[in-house]
Structures are given as structure tokens and as C-alpha cells.
Enzyme design. Structure first.
Site, short mmCIF file in Angstrom:
data_model
loop_
_atom_site.label_atom_id
_atom_site.label_comp_id
_atom_site.label_asym_id
_atom_site.label_seq_id
_atom_site.Cartn_x
_atom_site.Cartn_y
_atom_site.Cartn_z
N ARG A 38 -11.91 -19.19 14.91
CA ARG A 38 -11.51 -18.98 13.78
C ARG A 38 -12.60 -18.01 13.22
NH1 ARG A 38 -7.51 -20.81 15.29
NH2 ARG A 38 -6.22 -22.42 14.19
N SER A 72 -2.88 -24.30 7.70
CA SER A 72 -4.00 -25.06 7.49
C SER A 72 -5.08 -24.81 6.42
CB SER A 72 -4.74 -25.14 8.93
OG SER A 72 -3.72 -25.46 9.97
N GLU A 104 -10.23 -22.98 5.29
CA GLU A 104 -9.73 -22.05 6.30
C GLU A 104 -8.93 -21.12 5.42
OE1 GLU A 104 -6.77 -21.81 10.11
OE2 GLU A 104 -8.31 -23.07 10.22
#
Length: 300
Positions: free
Chosen positions: A158, A209, A279
Site C-alpha cells: 500500500r 478498506s 487506508e
């Protein structure tokens, strides 16, 4: 020709969360030249893609932003694919499939766009956007237009060098594998089935998410264990099928979401001494309490 822009723009319906107030001015560039011109003429401006992982304050934002949704050109030459940052993941996945090119099957279920997916090195179902990527064209406030190879992008979970250096992804180039379109489509269908089973559809407005997975663990597992699926705040609630998703249950506000995130974050910290990191991205307004919560959630 004038670049398309709108003042006092109501952003709510353009976000997958269906949350957000009015933005002072929104620009819609259609190519890299227009994008650079806007940035050169507006020093303090934020850049967003498809707003699929962004929570915008219900109080709005008294500033200017760029939406890259109209930068959606794709060029395919053999197994080489060049996509502008505003191209939506599912569109690129389908285009690659129809040309017998494999490597982007995982993007079929992502509502986001190429720019954001490269920025955060999006991944799913054993594929990541960095796998087949060869180079990225970015904009840097210090350097202007710059092109980086895959190795120079410092991809991680990520993450990419974009977050550390405030780089804006404008275009990505991929080298894909030739394969039978029927096989590619079959894998895409499997990915869609998996996503439908594990993530809420956009008929339940959500932002994907909410928290990143901490190293060696799963945010969903941690949140499930502290009873997050029973949590709600105002009209925002944790999805009953996966504890790392928040859904807008009829006219939730940004404060509803942030307060719920804070409760989830606090319970995990109390039980495991692990600080979950968001996130999603937050574009704050003049709501002091919201900005304070966001600071807590992002403390190092």
C-alpha cells in the site's frame, strides 16, 4: 480553449461514500498539458481521482481541487499499455482482456482509477498494480514532469515513493502477458465473485478498506475480535460481513464516519496496543473536531 472548472461544486454524489459538502472550485483537466497548466496557475491545490477511497467533510472544503476523471486515455501497442491517471480500473481490466493481455485482472472489482491505484500500489487476489508496471509519469512541484521506472517507484505494501515525495501520478505504462481472453475473463469473474463475497457493493455507499493491515496481521481480524461489526455512530455503521468496512447507512456525515473510526481505532489500541492507520484519505473542512480526530488517527 478554456479548461473546464466549476465553482461551489457539490461533491457528494461524486464520491463512493456519498458524503461531502461543497468545494470552492473543482478543475477537470482532460490531458497532461491541461493538468500542468492548472498546477502552475494554482499553487495551493489538492488532486483526487475517482474519490473511491476519499472521505470529504460534510462541511465542504474552502479550497481548490483537481479531479482527474476526464484524463481517461488508453493506448495499446502489442503487449504495451499506456493509461492516463483517470482511467477507471474496471475499464482498463476489460480493455486488456479484449486485447488478450493478462496482468490486470484484479482491477475488475476496483472502483478507483489508475492514478490512485499506482499511488498506493493497489493489490488483490495475488496481483498488484506494480507487478506489470514498467514506468510512471508523475508531477513534482520541485521538478515538474518526471518519469520513473518501476524500480525507482519504491513500491511496498500500500505504498510508493509518491506518498513520501508528494508526487502526483499522471500516466502509467505496463507490459502485460499475452493470454487467451477466455482464460483472462474467467479469472476476472472469479475476482468479482470474491469481491462480492468479501466487500460491500457500492449500492451500500462505502470507501473500501478503512484501515491498513498492520505488519503480520489483519485489520479485519483485529476489528472483528473487538466486536466492531456491532459498532455504529449516527448513520455510519460497520458492515456486518467484514469489520474493516464502514457503510453510509442513509445520509451519514463525515463526523459520523470519523467518530466511528476513532472508536474502532481506540478499541484495537486498548486491546492489542496496535495503532491502526487509515487506508482512506480525508479532505477536511472547517470542522475542528473532525480535524482533531484525523490527527489522532494519523499519529506516528
Amino acid at each position: 480553449m478554456a479548461i473546464n472548472s466549476e465553482k461551489n461544486f457539490d461533491i457528494k454524489i461524486h464520491t463512493t461514500f456519498k458524503i461531502g459538502g461543497k468545494i470552492s472550485e473543482v478543475f477537470f483537466p482532460e490531458n497532461i498539458n491541461e493538468f500542468v497548466k492548472i498546477l502552475n496557475e494554482n499553487s495551493d491545490i489538492r488532486v483526487f481521482g475517482n474519490l473511491s477511497n476519499t472521505l470529504i467533510s460534510s462541511n465542504g472544503y474552502e479550497g481548490k481541487i483537481i479531479l482527474t476523471t476526464k484524463m481517461d486515455s488508453v493506448t495499446i501497442e502489442g503487449n504495451r499499455v499506456i493509461a492516463d491517471c483517470g482511467v477507471k480500473g474496471p475499464k482498463l481490466s476489460q480493455l486488456a482482456c479484449s486485447n488478450g493481455l493478462s496482468g490486470l485482472e484484479f482491477m475488475i472489482g476496483f472502483p478507483g482509477s489508475v492514478g490512485g491505484e499506482v499511488y498506493m500500489n493497489a493489490s488483490a487476489n495475488s496481483q498488484a498494480i506494480s507487478d506489470k508496471l514498467t514506468s510512471v509519469t508523475c508531477y513534482s512541484k520541485q521538478l515538474g514532469l518526471v518519469k520513473y521506472s518501476k524500480d525507482e517507484m519504491n513500491f511496498g505494501y500500500r505504498s510508493s515513493r509518491c506518498q513520501n515525495e508528494d508526487l502526483i501520478v499522471l500516466q502509467a505504462e505496463f507490459e502485460l502477458d499475452e493470454k487467451n481472453p477466455i482464460e483472462i475473463q474467467a479469472r476476472m469473474n472469479e475476482n468479482l465473485k470474491f469481491r462480492q463475497a468479501h466487500q460491500p457493493s457500492l449500492s451500500l455507499p462505502n470507501c473500501g478498506s478503512i484501515f491498513k493491515n498492520p505488519e503480520g496481521d489483519s485489520a479485519g481480524r483485529l476489528l472483528d475480535s473487538i466486536g466492531a461489526k456491532q459498532m455504529s455512530h449516527g448513520n455510519a455503521k460497520v458492515w456486518e460481513n467484514h469489520a474493516n468496512f464502514i457503510v453510509n447507512n442513509k445520509n451519514a456525515t463525515s463526523s459520523d464516519v470519523l467518530n466511528l473510526m476513532l472508536e474502532m481505532h481506540t478499541k484495537v489500541k486498548e486491546n492489542y496496543n496496535i495503532e491502526l492507520k487509515p487506508e482512506i484519505i480525508f479532505l477536511g473542512g472547517n470542522n475542528k473536531k473532525e480535524n482533531e480526530i484525523w490527527q489522532i488517527l494519523n499519529q506516528k
